[in-house]
Design an enzyme around this catalytic site. Sequence first.
Site, mmCIF file in Angstrom:
data_model
loop_
_atom_site.group_PDB
_atom_site.id
_atom_site.type_symbol
_atom_site.label_atom_id
_atom_site.label_comp_id
_atom_site.label_asym_id
_atom_site.label_seq_id
_atom_site.Cartn_x
_atom_site.Cartn_y
_atom_site.Cartn_z
ATOM 1 N N HIS A 196 -21.999 -56.625 -29.138
ATOM 2 C CA HIS A 196 -22.602 -57.947 -29.311
ATOM 3 C C HIS A 196 -23.939 -57.863 -30.024
ATOM 4 C CE1 HIS A 196 -19.488 -58.833 -26.367
ATOM 5 N NE2 HIS A 196 -19.355 -59.867 -27.149
ATOM 6 N N ARG A 303 -20.177 -69.079 -29.122
ATOM 7 C CA ARG A 303 -20.260 -68.215 -27.933
ATOM 8 C C ARG A 303 -21.312 -68.793 -26.979
ATOM 9 N NH1 ARG A 303 -19.537 -63.961 -32.125
ATOM 10 N NH2 ARG A 303 -17.872 -62.560 -31.465
ATOM 11 N N GLU A 442 -6.951 -62.029 -26.681
ATOM 12 C CA GLU A 442 -7.749 -60.820 -26.870
ATOM 13 C C GLU A 442 -7.346 -59.694 -25.938
ATOM 14 O OE1 GLU A 442 -11.930 -61.909 -26.708
ATOM 15 O OE2 GLU A 442 -11.549 -63.429 -25.207
ATOM 16 N N ASN A 465 -11.928 -58.278 -31.620
ATOM 17 C CA ASN A 465 -12.886 -57.284 -31.095
ATOM 18 C C ASN A 465 -12.375 -56.727 -29.772
ATOM 19 O OD1 ASN A 465 -14.420 -58.149 -33.209
ATOM 20 N ND2 ASN A 465 -15.727 -59.474 -31.990
ATOM 21 N N ASP A 466 -11.999 -57.647 -28.889
ATOM 22 C CA ASP A 466 -11.491 -57.191 -27.594
ATOM 23 C C ASP A 466 -10.033 -56.758 -27.685
ATOM 24 O OD1 ASP A 466 -13.613 -57.226 -25.698
ATOM 25 O OD2 ASP A 466 -13.681 -59.390 -25.907
ATOM 26 N N CYS A 513 -10.843 -64.749 -35.019
ATOM 27 C CA CYS A 513 -12.303 -64.925 -34.942
ATOM 28 C C CYS A 513 -13.046 -63.632 -34.604
ATOM 29 C CB CYS A 513 -12.672 -66.023 -33.956
ATOM 30 S SG CYS A 513 -12.309 -65.594 -32.254
HETATM 31 C C1 PEP Z 1 -13.458 -61.022 -29.751
HETATM 32 O O1 PEP Z 1 -13.280 -60.378 -28.715
HETATM 33 O O2 PEP Z 1 -12.912 -60.725 -30.845
HETATM 34 C C2 PEP Z 1 -14.355 -62.184 -29.775
HETATM 35 C C3 PEP Z 1 -14.465 -62.935 -30.846
HETATM 36 O O3 PEP Z 1 -15.099 -62.407 -28.662
HETATM 37 P P1 PEP Z 1 -16.445 -61.597 -28.337
HETATM 38 O O4 PEP Z 1 -16.770 -60.761 -29.545
HETATM 39 O O5 PEP Z 1 -17.481 -62.601 -28.031
HETATM 40 O O6 PEP Z 1 -16.031 -60.780 -27.160
HETATM 41 MG MG MG Z 2 -13.974 -61.177 -26.809
#
Ligand code: PEP
Ligand code: MG
Length: 591
Positions: A196, A303, A442, A465-466, A513
């Site tokens: 993050h 977010r 995710e 990302n997750d 995203c």
């Molecule tokens: C993700 O996990 O891709 C996402 C967009 O959420 P974050 O990065 O806030 O966990």
């Molecule tokens: Mg995420």
Amino acid sequence: MSISDRPELRRQGLGVSAGIAFGRAYLIGRDTLKAPRHHIEADDVDTEIARLYKAIAASDKQLAKIKEKLASENESDYHIITAHQMMLHDEHLVGAAVGYIREDLINAEWGLRKAVDDITRVFDQIEDEYLRERKTDVEFVFERALRNLLGRDTGPLSPPPDAIVVAYDLSPADTAQLHKAAVSGLVTDAGGKTSHTAIIARAHEIPAVVGLENITEHIETDDLVLIDGAAGIVIVNPAAATVAEFREEQRRQVAAGAVLHSMRDLPARTRDDVDLQLYCNIDGPDELEDALDYGAMGVGLFRTEYLFMGHAQLPDEEKHYQTAVKCLERLGGLPATIRTFDLGADKLASFLEDAKLEEANPALGLRSIRLCLSELGRDLFKSQLRGLLRASAHGPMKIMFPMISGVSELRAAKAVVDEVKAELTAEGIAFDENVKLGIMIEMPSAALTADLLAQEADFFSIGTNDLIQYTMAVDRVNEYVSYLYEPLHPSLLRLIGGVAKAAKDAGIPVTVCGEMAGEPMIAPVLIGLGIRELSMSAVSVPEVKAMLRSMNVADCEALIGRVKKLATAAEVRAMVSDYVFSLAGQRKGRA
Ligand code: PEP
Ligand code: MG
């Protein structure tokens, strides 16, 4: 000729936020400070007390300065800092510390620690949860006074402007506040591309290099440091020739940025006339002016957990409402997808820290929607939903739930929305009855049941990302295994393709995203897999748009046909690069 007497040191890390920065280092220590404890002679009592008062006065002055900067920005922060200033002068703190120094013949740091411990013990017994939480404020005040006593810098949030902040790691909350201090770059030992911290650095266009393992051992405060956030290079004590070389590169990048910027009003349309949607990911409405300037067509991911992080006071219904309305107003009719708060793991809020959950694996623990549906988070979730639903009457808004594992969790979240809707209706409060409720995909369990989820969700957004983290079992912020964090792994492409198909079959929209949505080289893959909406850091919008405008959906689909036969991420990457280079050749040919 060298700018400094010390030799140039060059290190390679992970470039997570592009741009070149050059400035003086500001080193933030890895450990939290410990108050040294020793006994003193009776003759030294007055000196120790004088040291204590001097540290209190310095702390007061620093807080007054921070307050000056915040005055117009955020009223609640302003009041919290005023409260901290009052605590500094409270007899229960200073008087008690002086008493300990005098009677126990101990140094000022120890006396102060003992006085703070007395106060926090009292807080522990308070029934009122809000007051009990104020314990962290006392600790905050203590930390600052202690730093002043020890002659240490006063914390990660007050680097001089234009500094390059160097740290073992930075919490997302620290990073979120650092942009206000106008730092010019970030360098950390830890961290990965989708941490993050990296995401925030990109959002605020602060060049950043992470995953350098032990750079903090090689840089001291005030060293000259040069960083190239795109290439992941950090140079300590650069020679004059090196600085000149990077200045040239900086000028080139600024010029290239200006060309991309000129594309702002052009459609995100492929050469075979398919229109795509490019949205931005934001942490707050203040980012929208820049985002629109980059050509974002709305917000694909807000977010909202950043309303909680780094704030002693938790956001209430009104705060959620006001923030969402501000967002919709600034968008002037463009759509906003607002994600309910996604706290836990590395995204902490004061109430979570106080709960002391002691989880062995927080990334797999009580976080995100699980937290919202638990006793600990449910009331906060409900007040956010009330605020968001009220705001839905003000513009095109969708509500999105993070980290949904499957249909039963989606149903549980929707049931809370129904509960809140019923309350608002009973109270005669307006909201959009048909507000769309969607989910983040995710984790593999959601991706693999996307066809079932698509029957009950109004839209999907793939959080890669997750999704990568949970599919590859690789911690997204762990530099030791970052080589495994591979968006182009065949497993990921199968999951994304499957989700895109499930959404298409059910007739619901699907966005990507995660950070891979903002990588121009990956755009042909996502489009080939059937994705038509991408949401990313606003700075990436022009580059991704330029890529989309140079390609053909039919070619991307053919590319995926070939990619599907490949066994490794490296092979996929090579084939995709070939395709992208062939586009560059075509562009030149057309010019
Ligand atoms: C993700 O996990 O891709 C996402 C967009 O959420 P974050 O990065 O806030 O966990
Ligand atoms: Mg995420």
